[in-house]
Design an enzyme around this catalytic site. Structure first.
Site, PDB file in Angstrom:
ATOM      1  N   SER A 146       0.725  -1.235   0.146  1.00  0.00           N
ATOM      2  CA  SER A 146       0.066  -0.134   0.094  1.00  0.00           C
ATOM      3  C   SER A 146       0.693   1.229   0.100  1.00  0.00           C
ATOM      4  CB  SER A 146      -0.953   0.102   1.248  1.00  0.00           C
ATOM      5  OG  SER A 146      -1.786  -1.150   1.390  1.00  0.00           O
ATOM      6  N   TRP A 176       1.125   2.256   5.690  1.00  0.00           N
ATOM      7  CA  TRP A 176       0.251   1.305   6.747  1.00  0.00           C
ATOM      8  C   TRP A 176       0.933   0.080   6.777  1.00  0.00           C
ATOM      9  CZ3 TRP A 176      -2.728   4.449   8.888  1.00  0.00           C
ATOM     10  CH2 TRP A 176      -3.411   5.441   8.002  1.00  0.00           C
ATOM     11  N   GLU A 383      -5.814  -5.723   4.275  1.00  0.00           N
ATOM     12  CA  GLU A 383      -5.469  -7.093   3.222  1.00  0.00           C
ATOM     13  C   GLU A 383      -6.987  -7.061   2.362  1.00  0.00           C
ATOM     14  OE1 GLU A 383      -3.519 -10.689   4.154  1.00  0.00           O
ATOM     15  OE2 GLU A 383      -2.737  -9.954   5.984  1.00  0.00           O
ATOM     16  N   THR A 385     -10.370  -4.543   1.885  1.00  0.00           N
ATOM     17  CA  THR A 385     -11.654  -4.172   2.496  1.00  0.00           C
ATOM     18  C   THR A 385     -12.631  -5.056   2.332  1.00  0.00           C
ATOM     19  OG1 THR A 385     -12.430  -2.943   0.920  1.00  0.00           O
ATOM     20  CG2 THR A 385     -10.795  -1.793   2.343  1.00  0.00           C
TER      21      THR A 385
END
Length: 403
Positions: A146, A176, A383, A385
């Site tokens: 990400s 993140w 991992e 949404t």
């Protein structure tokens, strides 16, 4: 109020009398389940509150888990791993996370997101250098996919890797990143050919620390507070040529396959949180009296407990099915997405209902219910949404139905 205070020492850990037993699992995996249950009761539950309150990395517990083989569950025995499959991993993840969700995510990232791509695409030399030392719990890895601007659009990687002859030069930022501060190596996805879009993304193994790699501040999170989450920055970060993982341009494919398998682990974590919430609600309802009887005898409470149990088992069996498909070499993308969706939403639901059963006691940090509520929320986000899981499920379903 006096009754509630009297219950606090008794119920602060909300421990069940015994582990859940099932004949659905092979004997060796059921034994693993019992072993992990004992470890969660004796080693993780007693520290979970402090890990959350003080945002402390559970290093001692992670080390013990390494000694038990839990930090390299699917790694082959010749590398020092447990050599077990994803069904065993799913079961262990649930029991560990039932004791401490923070410890569960550390285990998940090391097994699924760090070792997963290495075992999938790495060569023997990379296995020996970057897998074997990360199995005993002394070292953990992280996964850098990400970015601050791409979120669910993993194919829009702005981090770049430029060929500098005998080195790769990385520039960009990853967001993140779980285990960002504790990890000693990272799997990093970067664009090597912008013209090819997602087919121009490659995967790299980056040692930590490395010159040009820096960490942002630790995020102050709602839950899972003992695991650090931060931005990882790359500023003219030079790494060796042999740090390329797999083939050039195969990074996006590696990332997607990694996430498919990782969702089994996250589903296990979510199920552990859901189970812990249910156990907390049951224990409290049996001890708390109102109208001259335990509240567990009241139909409204029983309805909540029944709904929690049904959602947990539906998600659990789906996750075991997805894990079994992976172990047998079948396509499991849809089933892993289903398991992750069902388990994460079950965790949120069960944590919410547990607080309702406890009432005011569920809202204070003397009891673990509010921690479970905070920990559960992230399982619907990382991992993939819940919205992305539904897209994956529907896309695969439509392909299947059109054949």
């Amino acid at each position: 109020m006096l009754l509630s205070r009297a219950l606090r020492p008794l119920l602060s850990r909300c421990a069940p009398a015994r582990p859940i037993s099932t004949t659905l699992l092979p004997e060796d995996i059921e034994l693993l389940r019992q072993t992990c249950w004992d470890f969660a009761e004796n080693e993780l539950k007693p520290i979970a509150g402090a890990v959350d309150r003080d945002s402390v990395y559970p290093g001692d517990a992670v080390k013990k888990m390494g000694e038990m083989g839990l930090m390299g569950m699917v790694a082959p025995e010749e590398l020092g791993g447990a050599g077990m499959g994803y069904l065993a991993y799913a079961v262990a993840m649930e029991e560990i996370s039932r004791g401490c969700a923070t410890t569960g995510v550390v285990m998940s990232v090391n097994n699924s997101l760090y070792m997963g791509p290495l075992l999938m695409a790495g060569n023997q030399e990379q296995h020996e250098k970057w897998v074997a030392p990360f199995i005993d719990g002394d070292h953990v890895g992280c996964f850098c996919l990400s970015e601050p601007g791409n979120g669910s659009d993993a194919g829009a990687a702005s981090t770049t890797a430029t060929d500098r002859g005998d080195k790769w030069e990385l520039n960009g930022a990853k967001a993140w990143i779980t285990n960002g501060y504790e990890s000693e190596a990272a799997i990093v996805f970067a664009t090597t050919d912008k013209a090819k879009k997602h087919k121009g993304i490659s995967a790299f193994i980056v040692p930590k620390p490395t010159e040009g790699l820096s960490l942002g501040k630790k995020e102050d999170k709602l839950g899972i507070k003992g695991s650090s989450t931060c931005v990882v920055n790359f500023d003219n970060c030079m790494i060796d040529k042999d740090c390329l993982l797999g083939e050039l341009g195969q990074g996006f494919k590696i990332a997607m396959k990694t996430l498919d398998a990782g969702r089994i682990g996250v589903a296990g974590q979510a199920l552990g949180i859901a189970q812990a919430s249910l156990e907390c609600a049951v224990a409290y309802s049996q001890q708390r009296h109102a109208f001259n009887q335990p509240i567990s005898k009241m139909q409204t409470i029983q309805n909540k407990l029944a709904d929690m149990e049904c959602r947990i088992w539906a998600a659990r069996l789906t996750n075991w099915h997805a894990a079994k498909l992976k172990d047998e070499g079948h396509n499991f993308t849809k089933e892993a997405a289903m398991a992750k969706l069902m388990a994460s939403e079950a965790a949120t639901y069960c944590a919410h209902q547990a607080i309702q059963v406890l009432g005011g006691m569920g809202y204070v940090n003397d009891m673990p219910a509010e921690r479970h509520y905070r920990d559960a929320r992230i399982t619907e986000i990382y991992e993939g949404t819940s919205e992305i899981q539904r897209l994956v499920i529907a896309g695969n379903l439509l392909k299947e139905m059109s054949m």
